[in-house]
Write a protein that holds these residues in place. Structure first.
Motif, mmCIF file in Angstrom:
data_model
loop_
_atom_site.group_PDB
_atom_site.id
_atom_site.type_symbol
_atom_site.label_atom_id
_atom_site.label_comp_id
_atom_site.label_asym_id
_atom_site.label_seq_id
_atom_site.Cartn_x
_atom_site.Cartn_y
_atom_site.Cartn_z
ATOM 1 N N ILE A 177 39.889 62.447 40.912
ATOM 2 C CA ILE A 177 41.173 63.135 40.741
ATOM 3 C C ILE A 177 41.442 63.349 39.261
ATOM 4 O O ILE A 177 41.101 62.514 38.423
ATOM 5 C CB ILE A 177 42.350 62.355 41.383
ATOM 6 C CG1 ILE A 177 42.435 60.924 40.834
ATOM 7 C CG2 ILE A 177 42.230 62.361 42.878
ATOM 8 C CD1 ILE A 177 43.648 60.160 41.327
ATOM 9 N N MET A 178 42.017 64.493 38.952
ATOM 10 C CA MET A 178 42.425 64.797 37.586
ATOM 11 C C MET A 178 43.918 64.496 37.477
ATOM 12 O O MET A 178 44.738 65.111 38.167
ATOM 13 C CB MET A 178 42.140 66.257 37.240
ATOM 14 C CG MET A 178 42.277 66.569 35.761
ATOM 15 S SD MET A 178 41.030 65.737 34.730
ATOM 16 C CE MET A 178 39.568 66.714 35.115
ATOM 17 N N ILE A 179 44.246 63.525 36.640
ATOM 18 C CA ILE A 179 45.614 63.025 36.525
ATOM 19 C C ILE A 179 46.318 63.691 35.355
ATOM 20 O O ILE A 179 45.794 63.727 34.231
ATOM 21 C CB ILE A 179 45.608 61.496 36.336
ATOM 22 C CG1 ILE A 179 44.891 60.820 37.515
ATOM 23 C CG2 ILE A 179 47.020 60.953 36.181
ATOM 24 C CD1 ILE A 179 44.612 59.351 37.275
ATOM 25 N N LYS A 180 47.510 64.204 35.602
ATOM 26 C CA LYS A 180 48.340 64.789 34.543
ATOM 27 C C LYS A 180 49.190 63.725 33.863
ATOM 28 O O LYS A 180 49.339 62.619 34.355
ATOM 29 C CB LYS A 180 49.273 65.860 35.128
ATOM 30 C CG LYS A 180 48.559 67.063 35.708
ATOM 31 C CD LYS A 180 49.530 68.162 36.076
ATOM 32 C CE LYS A 180 50.385 67.813 37.271
ATOM 33 N NZ LYS A 180 51.234 68.954 37.724
ATOM 34 N N GLN A 181 49.753 64.082 32.742
ATOM 35 C CA GLN A 181 50.687 63.253 31.975
ATOM 36 C C GLN A 181 50.047 61.961 31.452
ATOM 37 O O GLN A 181 50.721 60.956 31.248
ATOM 38 C CB GLN A 181 51.940 62.921 32.785
ATOM 39 C CG GLN A 181 52.741 64.154 33.194
ATOM 40 C CD GLN A 181 54.153 63.814 33.583
ATOM 41 O OE1 GLN A 181 54.881 63.178 32.828
ATOM 42 N NE2 GLN A 181 54.558 64.238 34.774
ATOM 43 N N GLY A 182 48.736 62.012 31.244
ATOM 44 C CA GLY A 182 48.062 60.903 30.589
ATOM 45 C C GLY A 182 47.917 61.171 29.107
ATOM 46 O O GLY A 182 48.346 62.207 28.591
ATOM 47 N N GLY A 183 47.304 60.233 28.425
ATOM 48 C CA GLY A 183 47.065 60.409 27.001
ATOM 49 C C GLY A 183 46.791 59.085 26.325
ATOM 50 O O GLY A 183 46.689 58.044 26.962
ATOM 51 N N TYR A 184 46.667 59.151 24.998
ATOM 52 C CA TYR A 184 46.440 57.915 24.247
ATOM 53 C C TYR A 184 47.141 57.985 22.897
ATOM 54 O O TYR A 184 47.336 59.056 22.319
ATOM 55 C CB TYR A 184 44.946 57.631 24.071
ATOM 56 C CG TYR A 184 44.209 58.577 23.140
ATOM 57 C CD1 TYR A 184 44.046 58.275 21.782
ATOM 58 C CD2 TYR A 184 43.665 59.768 23.607
ATOM 59 C CE1 TYR A 184 43.373 59.138 20.938
ATOM 60 C CE2 TYR A 184 42.986 60.624 22.774
ATOM 61 C CZ TYR A 184 42.833 60.315 21.435
ATOM 62 O OH TYR A 184 42.162 61.167 20.595
ATOM 63 N N LEU A 185 47.526 56.816 22.441
ATOM 64 C CA LEU A 185 48.230 56.650 21.169
ATOM 65 C C LEU A 185 47.293 56.028 20.148
ATOM 66 O O LEU A 185 46.551 55.093 20.462
ATOM 67 C CB LEU A 185 49.445 55.738 21.375
ATOM 68 C CG LEU A 185 50.240 55.319 20.134
ATOM 69 C CD1 LEU A 185 51.012 56.504 19.559
ATOM 70 C CD2 LEU A 185 51.192 54.172 20.472
ATOM 71 N N GLN A 186 47.330 56.522 18.927
ATOM 72 C CA GLN A 186 46.619 55.866 17.827
ATOM 73 C C GLN A 186 47.475 54.684 17.371
ATOM 74 O O GLN A 186 48.255 54.788 16.428
ATOM 75 C CB GLN A 186 46.373 56.845 16.680
ATOM 76 C CG GLN A 186 45.415 57.970 17.039
ATOM 77 C CD GLN A 186 44.974 58.741 15.806
ATOM 78 O OE1 GLN A 186 43.930 58.477 15.217
ATOM 79 N NE2 GLN A 186 45.763 59.719 15.425
ATOM 80 N N VAL A 187 47.319 53.571 18.070
ATOM 81 C CA VAL A 187 48.204 52.429 17.874
ATOM 82 C C VAL A 187 48.113 51.882 16.456
ATOM 83 O O VAL A 187 49.127 51.627 15.797
ATOM 84 C CB VAL A 187 47.885 51.305 18.889
ATOM 85 C CG1 VAL A 187 48.819 50.118 18.676
ATOM 86 C CG2 VAL A 187 48.014 51.829 20.312
ATOM 87 N N SER A 188 46.897 51.688 15.977
ATOM 88 C CA SER A 188 46.719 51.098 14.654
ATOM 89 C C SER A 188 47.370 51.956 13.574
ATOM 90 O O SER A 188 48.028 51.437 12.652
ATOM 91 C CB SER A 188 45.227 50.915 14.361
ATOM 92 O OG SER A 188 45.044 50.205 13.159
ATOM 93 N N LEU A 189 47.234 53.273 13.679
ATOM 94 C CA LEU A 189 47.845 54.171 12.699
ATOM 95 C C LEU A 189 49.366 54.113 12.787
ATOM 96 O O LEU A 189 50.060 54.085 11.761
ATOM 97 C CB LEU A 189 47.349 55.599 12.918
ATOM 98 C CG LEU A 189 47.962 56.671 11.999
ATOM 99 C CD1 LEU A 189 47.727 56.335 10.532
ATOM 100 C CD2 LEU A 189 47.394 58.047 12.344
#
Length: 362
Positions: A135-147
């Motif tokens: 399944i292709m999930i919408k509203q995902g993503g990732y944060l550059q936490v360290s930055l």
């Protein structure tokens, strides 16, 4: 020097709460020892609306995702720096049984906002191994936490609102007006120490389970970076053919040392997603503050009301922290009730058992 709040810890939880309180006009002092190997800095910063083999919608996703989007968008605008990358997540079925589980689950309501497409057979991408589809999930993503943590810490230091040192609880005094830490006085102190709260004499009764997680950074070619991949591990595109792969879960030996076993496990699982060769560039480990009921630990101490905790977000901190920080800030100001599911009152019985045998200040 007088403050409204002292915050101990500047990982994801502490940084998000400190920024939220400052935006509400509160004067905040943050105490944090700069370290590279922390769970927040090691994490890939994933936001996933649907998690697990049972395809459960992430807890309170309908509330957490809009709050997270608004928070990270605001930080990007403030610092003129890309921080959060919106990307779909391709969750690959590992078997026909898993595919059937999803097909039955998706017949219910409430999935439209999060599902872009369902594939019952391979997408036939040369580099992806997905014989059962996904399944292709919408509203995902990732944060550059360290930055993000670096930018927020720099801001605090520029305004003389951060002590870059280890917090020494022996210097903490509880007063009738709040707390005193060396020359700093505040109405309230909030512990955002992550797993190290297990050593905190005021909050060590909370059921935190330190859980080690290892992460790889790899380089590979001919592997599409348009989405995040998920099958037992996540594969998050960074840039220039580099990807983060994680994470392991180990509560038996919670230290911050990368292991050969962890590298082998992550490499094997990556090979189940792609047939492409890859080179390992980096290998990190951190310790998450996991909780037995998988809900964060937020609230005021049952006896020492000038002390609070904001902790226990485990691997979901990027998703949950913005909403919970806003909710907690309002609760501390008497403007809202704290979300019941995260309130530490659910564990007050552990505190009363604890004080039968211990002096909290010893």
């Amino acid at each position: 020097m007088n403050y409204d709040f002292i915050i101990v810890g500047h990982g994801l939880a502490g940084a998000t709460l400190a920024y939220t309180l400052r935006q509400r006009g509160q004067k905040v002092l943050v105490i944090d020892e700069p370290r590279q190997s922390t769970a927040s800095k090691v994490a890939a910063g994933l936001v996933n609306p649907i998690a697990g083999k049972r395809f459960a919608k992430s807890w309170l996703a309908d509330k957490f995702i809009p709050a997270a989007n608004n928070f990270y968008d605001e930080l990007e605008e403030r610092y003129n720096q890309p921080l959060f990358f919106h990307k779909p997540i391709y969750k690959i079925f590992s078997s026909i049984e898993e595919q059937n589980t999803w097909m039955a689950k998706s017949a219910g309501e409430g999935w439209q906002a999060y599902i872009e497409a369902t594939y019952t057979q391979s997408t036939n991408q040369p580099s992806i191994q997905d014989p059962f589809g996904g399944i292709m999930i919408k509203q995902g993503g990732y944060l550059q936490v360290s930055l993000m943590l670096e930018l927020l810490a720099r801001d605090l230091l520029q305004h003389s609102l951060m002590l870059p040192e280890r917090f020494n609880i022996e210097h903490l005094q509880l007063t009738g007006q709040g707390v005193k830490y060396r020359q700093a006085e505040a109405k309230h102190l909030i512990f955002c120490e992550g797993y190290q709260v297990i050593n905190n004499p005021y909050f060590k009764w909370l059921p935190i389970q330190p859980t080690k997680g290892e992460v790889l950074e790899v380089q590979t070619q001919n592997f599409k970076a348009e989405c995040i991949y998920n099958k037992a591990v996540y594969v998050v595109p960074i840039e220039d053919g580099r990807f983060k792969i994680g994470a392991t879960y180990d509560w038996r030996k919670p230290n911050e040392e990368p292991t050969e076993a962890g590298q082998e496990e992550l490499s094997e699982r990556f090979c189940q997603i792609t047939s492409q060769d890859f080179d390992i560039l980096n290998h990190w480990a951190g310790i998450r503050p996991a909780v037995r009921d998988r809900r964060p630990l937020v609230g005021v101490h049952p006896e020492y009301t000038q002390l609070s905790v904001f902790n226990g977000m485990g691997s979901k901190g990027v998703l949950m922290a913005p909403y919970l920080a806003h909710n907690f800030a309002k609760a501390l100001a008497g403007e809202a009730e704290l979300l019941p599911d995260v309130h530490i009152s659910r564990y007050y019985s552990l505190y009363y058992d604890y004080i039968k045998h211990h002096n909290p200040q010893s």
